[in-house]
Design an enzyme around this catalytic site. Structure first.
Site, PDB file in Angstrom:
ATOM      1  N   ARG A 289      34.474  33.359  35.969  1.00  0.00           N
ATOM      2  CA  ARG A 289      33.551  32.224  36.582  1.00  0.00           C
ATOM      3  C   ARG A 289      34.031  30.852  35.564  1.00  0.00           C
ATOM      4  O   ARG A 289      32.954  31.434  34.605  1.00  0.00           O
ATOM      5  CB  ARG A 289      32.811  32.481  37.432  1.00  0.00           C
ATOM      6  CG  ARG A 289      31.930  33.064  38.532  1.00  0.00           C
ATOM      7  CD  ARG A 289      32.620  32.169  39.649  1.00  0.00           C
ATOM      8  NE  ARG A 289      32.359  33.614  40.909  1.00  0.00           N
ATOM      9  CZ  ARG A 289      32.949  34.376  40.611  1.00  0.00           C
ATOM     10  NH1 ARG A 289      34.199  34.907  40.259  1.00  0.00           N
ATOM     11  NH2 ARG A 289      32.857  35.187  42.337  1.00  0.00           N
TER      12      ARG A 289
ATOM     13  N   GLU B  12      39.598  24.606  40.635  1.00  0.00           N
ATOM     14  CA  GLU B  12      40.843  25.854  41.676  1.00  0.00           C
ATOM     15  C   GLU B  12      41.002  25.275  42.555  1.00  0.00           C
ATOM     16  O   GLU B  12      40.806  24.810  43.769  1.00  0.00           O
ATOM     17  CB  GLU B  12      40.345  26.972  41.945  1.00  0.00           C
ATOM     18  CG  GLU B  12      39.695  27.915  40.539  1.00  0.00           C
ATOM     19  CD  GLU B  12      39.628  29.885  40.424  1.00  0.00           C
ATOM     20  OE1 GLU B  12      39.203  29.860  42.140  1.00  0.00           O
ATOM     21  OE2 GLU B  12      38.062  30.066  39.570  1.00  0.00           O
TER      22      GLU B  12
ATOM     23  N   HIS C 158      42.522  33.510  39.893  1.00  0.00           N
ATOM     24  CA  HIS C 158      41.657  33.580  40.381  1.00  0.00           C
ATOM     25  C   HIS C 158      41.988  34.976  41.498  1.00  0.00           C
ATOM     26  O   HIS C 158      41.625  35.446  42.735  1.00  0.00           O
ATOM     27  CB  HIS C 158      40.497  33.028  41.366  1.00  0.00           C
ATOM     28  CG  HIS C 158      38.987  33.472  40.871  1.00  0.00           C
ATOM     29  ND1 HIS C 158      38.582  32.638  40.968  1.00  0.00           N
ATOM     30  CD2 HIS C 158      38.838  34.685  41.592  1.00  0.00           C
ATOM     31  CE1 HIS C 158      36.849  33.172  40.984  1.00  0.00           C
ATOM     32  NE2 HIS C 158      37.048  34.928  41.882  1.00  0.00           N
TER      33      HIS C 158
HETATM   34  O1  LIG Z   1      33.505  37.406  42.783  1.00  0.00           O
HETATM   35  C1  LIG Z   1      34.029  38.631  43.200  1.00  0.00           C
HETATM   36  O2  LIG Z   1      34.512  39.430  43.404  1.00  0.00           O
HETATM   37  C2  LIG Z   1      36.293  37.095  42.899  1.00  0.00           C
HETATM   38  O3  LIG Z   1      35.677  36.822  42.262  1.00  0.00           O
HETATM   39  C3  LIG Z   1      36.298  37.253  43.806  1.00  0.00           C
HETATM   40  O4  LIG Z   1      35.443  35.827  44.349  1.00  0.00           O
END
Ligand SMILES: O=C(O)[C@H](O)CO
Length: 329
Positions: free
Chosen positions: A245, A274, A293
């Site tokens: 993250r 993002e 992502h």
């Molecule tokens: O946490 C997750 O599964 C991925 O980053 C998609 O949000």
């Protein structure tokens, strides 16, 4: 859908197919196999009609946003089922206080995300975007001399040895890398199974690594854990990869570290925000790779995630044991 159209299947709310983090259309029939689906856009237009029928919310990419206001409008809500590993977009205390169940998908996409971590590592090591541009963009000189970094025999530092971190370690060993890890909880079994080297202190791990990959969840403890001081501890030749993250990293300090050549390169599958605005410095640095992502984005993984989320949601609505329930503390 008129209220008289409310059918036999339970009704769930989810984000609209046209939104940024939408389900690709191919997954809509999967959801419709289980539920009568109300898309966020229709819900916003006609809350009166849908609200009392909705028993579950499927959250994708943090959407729809689960706020106290939304919960106030859904008197029969049983479960929030998030189609992600990360749960940083949910206020778990709020959900607990309302007696609403929560499920996530911690195990469905781990392999896919681990594959992606290694894909990005190798792409950065061998300067893949530059190489493709040189070979395919006729306005760029064709360059036989793009020199990368050797992966075999190099050292990888994994920050966070959860399922994904472990999957990355397994793959890295296939590349004959030496693998070190840092985790707030030592993982003796995982460590022994693969012969990994544990570092109890992140600052001691960083100077030893050619590649550093971040795979921790976003929590108050990990928020901002990578910043100026940590970049200074890395080798100037280090490649830094974040597939977790964005807020785990002080992004401005990362920009500074890249500009000052404190580290060699960065790969970010997650950024804040993002997408980044067009004038953001990270978009204009030759030593940065940014991807949208997409760690969990294989067809198989996404289908598995949608199926798993729907199963959890169905179980909660029926009042049975919920697969992948998040135990709220
Ligand atoms: O946490 C997750 O599964 C991925 O980053 C998609 O949000």
């Amino acid at each position: 859908m008129a209220s008289s159209d409310v059918g036999d299947k339970p009704m769930v709310l989810t984000s609209h197919v046209d939104e940024l983090f939408a389900y690709p259309q191919i997954f809509v029939p999967v959801m419709e196999k289980y539920f009568q689906v109300v898309w966020w856009e229709d819900f916003e237009k006609d809350m009166e009609r849908y609200a009392r029928h909705i028993q579950g919310v499927l959250v994708n990419g943090g959407l729809p946003k689960v706020t106290a206001e939304l919960l106030d409008t859904l008197p029969n809500l049983r479960i929030i089922s998030t189609l992600s590993v990360g749960m940083d977009h949910l206020d778990l205390q709020l959900l607990k206080s309302r007696g609403i169940k929560v499920s996530s998908v911690p195990d469905v996409s781990s392999d896919c995300v681990a594959d992606w971590g290694m894909t990005l590592l190798t792409a950065a090591a061998r300067r893949l975007p530059e190489a493709i541009k040189s070979a395919t963009d006729t306005t760029t000189p064709f360059n036989y001399n793009i020199l990368g970094k050797k992966i075999t025999g190099s050292t990888l530092g994994i920050v966070g040895l959860g399922r994904i971190g472990y999957g990355i370690a397994e793959r890295a060993l296939g590349f004959k890398m030496k693998v070190l890890y840092f985790d707030i909880m030592r993982q003796p079994e995982r460590e022994a199974a693969l012969g990994l080297e544990f570092h109890s202190c992140l600052d001691q791990l960083l100077p030893n690594c050619d590649f550093i990959i971040i795979v921790v969840p976003l929590t108050p403890q990990t928020h901002g854990m990578m910043g100026r001081e940590q970049f200074k501890l890395m080798k100037p030749s280090a490649i830094f990869i974040n597939i977790a993250r964005a807020p785990v990293v002080h992004q401005d300090q990362l920009v500074e570290a890249l500009q000052n050549k404190t580290i060699q390169a960065a790969v970010l599958d997650v950024t804040s925000p993002e997408p980044l605005p067009p004038d953001h410095p990270l978009l204009h640095m030759p030593n940065v790779i940014i991807t949208p992502h997409m760690g969990a984005n294989s067809l198989e993984s996404r289908r598995g995630v949608v199926e798993a989320g729907c199963e959890s949601c169905t179980a909660a609505i029926r009042g049975g044991a919920i697969p992948r329930e998040v135990v709220l503390k």
